[in-house]
Design an enzyme around this catalytic site. Structure first.
Site, short mmCIF file in Angstrom:
data_model
loop_
_atom_site.label_atom_id
_atom_site.label_comp_id
_atom_site.label_asym_id
_atom_site.label_seq_id
_atom_site.Cartn_x
_atom_site.Cartn_y
_atom_site.Cartn_z
N HIS A 14 8.57 13.33 38.45
CA HIS A 14 9.95 13.79 38.52
C HIS A 14 10.33 14.17 36.95
CE1 HIS A 14 13.59 14.87 41.09
NE2 HIS A 14 14.12 15.19 39.83
N GLN A 63 14.05 8.87 29.17
CA GLN A 63 14.58 7.45 28.89
C GLN A 63 15.47 7.33 27.63
OE1 GLN A 63 11.71 4.29 30.33
NE2 GLN A 63 10.36 5.86 30.33
N ASN A 86 8.44 11.08 28.12
CA ASN A 86 7.00 11.00 28.22
C ASN A 86 6.77 12.20 29.18
OD1 ASN A 86 6.61 8.94 26.33
ND2 ASN A 86 6.90 7.43 28.02
N HIS A 90 12.05 13.73 33.73
CA HIS A 90 13.13 12.62 33.53
C HIS A 90 12.70 12.04 32.05
CE1 HIS A 90 9.82 10.10 34.66
NE2 HIS A 90 10.40 9.09 34.14
N CYS A 124 14.25 11.98 43.12
CA CYS A 124 14.91 13.06 43.89
C CYS A 124 16.04 12.78 44.61
CB CYS A 124 13.75 13.41 45.08
SG CYS A 124 12.58 14.33 44.62
N HIS A 162 12.29 18.49 41.93
CA HIS A 162 11.08 17.48 41.58
C HIS A 162 9.79 18.29 41.00
CE1 HIS A 162 8.02 14.31 42.33
NE2 HIS A 162 7.45 15.00 42.61
#
Length: 335
Positions: free
Chosen positions: A147, A151, A136, A149, A35, A96
């Site tokens: 949150h 990779q 994922n 996101h 956040c 979030h």
């Protein structure tokens, strides 16, 4: 300990990153490290009061540019190597409680640009052999931070599944003189398994789907990697991805968990003729209350047994999009 150990029985490398055992695990929302940094609270990973998209080095990386020496000695039978490479986090939004599905198509378009930019940058690094953006989503998948996101891994070599795809595509080109992904795409985008057909990308439940609601989003021309896409093609990829995500969330009435992975040309030259850009989305659910688990046949033998026919699942996803078009709801920006 961060190192790679070779499995001679499968011809594959396995990475050990034991420091990741202690990474942050499902913290409460007011302690989320992704956040924005808020006044009066401890600093998070992102020193900004607000943001749209952020990419930064993973604090708990599986691969690094300067990895430590292996903790054990290898030999000719079982070599050991440092876990060289790169690992980044890409945060999709400062909200979030959002999901990638809920974000506007313009944000997904920006994400495509970030993926392409990081593919170019990481692909230049000598320790990186393959750039792999992925997300994922959902605790069912095993996320440690809720949150929204993803990779980006910079592997030191080509991972097993992309390597299998490249080898199969090369055999097909040698036998037929064409790209297997192009040939499959032409068939699938005109089949009952097609979910969305855009101007540059088509989304379909593959004929061989390993998960009931698995969807591939494949370039309609022979585009080997994200950086090779034109601006209109990037626009279309964002639109098609948005529609697939909307279909997923409307399918069972909850935010669908999934693994989303980008498969593209390796960093090393020489694969552009057989590498074909595509995204693979694999949700674990087969009904609203039942999941597809990888068990004996899949996990131990690598032989998938799928519970529903691709033609049926593609029709269900198309039905969701048809309802959304007729009665636009919270995903009215799907198109």
């Amino acid at each position: 300990m961060t190192e790679r150990r070779y499995d001679p029985t499968r011809g594959e490398w396995v990475t050990f990153a034991t420091h990741r055992q202690n990474r942050t695990f499902l913290p409460p929302a007011d302690q989320c490290p992704l956040c924005p940094t808020a006044p009066g609270r401890p600093a998070t990973e992102i020193a900004a009061a607000d943001y749209e998209l952020v990419a930064f080095d993973n604090r708990f990386p599986s691969f690094t540019a300067e990895p430590p020496e292996p903790s054990v000695a290898g030999d000719d039978l079982t070599p050991v190597a440092p876990a060289a490479g790169h690992a980044e986090v890409v945060v999709f939004t400062s909200d979030h409680d959002a999901t990638l599905t809920a974000l506007p198509a313009a944000r997904l378009r920006a994400l495509v640009d970030v993926w392409a930019d990081r593919t170019t940058e990481l692909g230049r690094r000598p320790e990186v052999g393959y750039v792999f953006p992925f997300e994922n989503k959902g605790e069912e998948i095993g996320v440690t931070l809720n949150h929204p996101h993803g990779q980006i891994y910079g592997y030191p070599d080509i991972p097993p599944i992309p390597a299998q795809e490249i080898a199969a595509a090369r055999r097909y080109r040698d036998e037929h003189g064409s790209c297997v992904w192009c040939d499959v795409g032409v068939r699938e985008e005109d089949s009952e398994r097609c979910v969305v057909r855009g101007s540059a990308f088509a989304a379909y439940v593959p004929f061989w789907a390993r998960f009931p609601y698995q969807v591939y989003i494949s370039a309609r021309r022979h585009a080997p990697a994200l950086p090779s896409l034109t601006a209109p093609e990037r626009d279309d990829l964002a639109r098609v991805l948005k529609q697939v995500l909307v279909a997923y969330d409307g399918l069972f009435g909850f935010s669908m968990p999934y693994v989303m992975a980008v498969h593209q040309e390796p960093a090393a030259p020489g694969h552009g003729d057989v590498s074909h850009l595509h995204l693979e989305l694999s949700p674990p659910y087969r009904t609203a209350t039942r999941r597809k688990f990888l068990a004996g046949s899949e996990l131990a033998a690598g032989a998938y047994v799928t519970d529903l026919a691709p033609e049926r699942t593609a029709a269900a996803l198309r039905d969701v999009l048809a309802r959304e078009t007729a009665e636009p709801g919270r995903h009215e920006a799907a198109a």
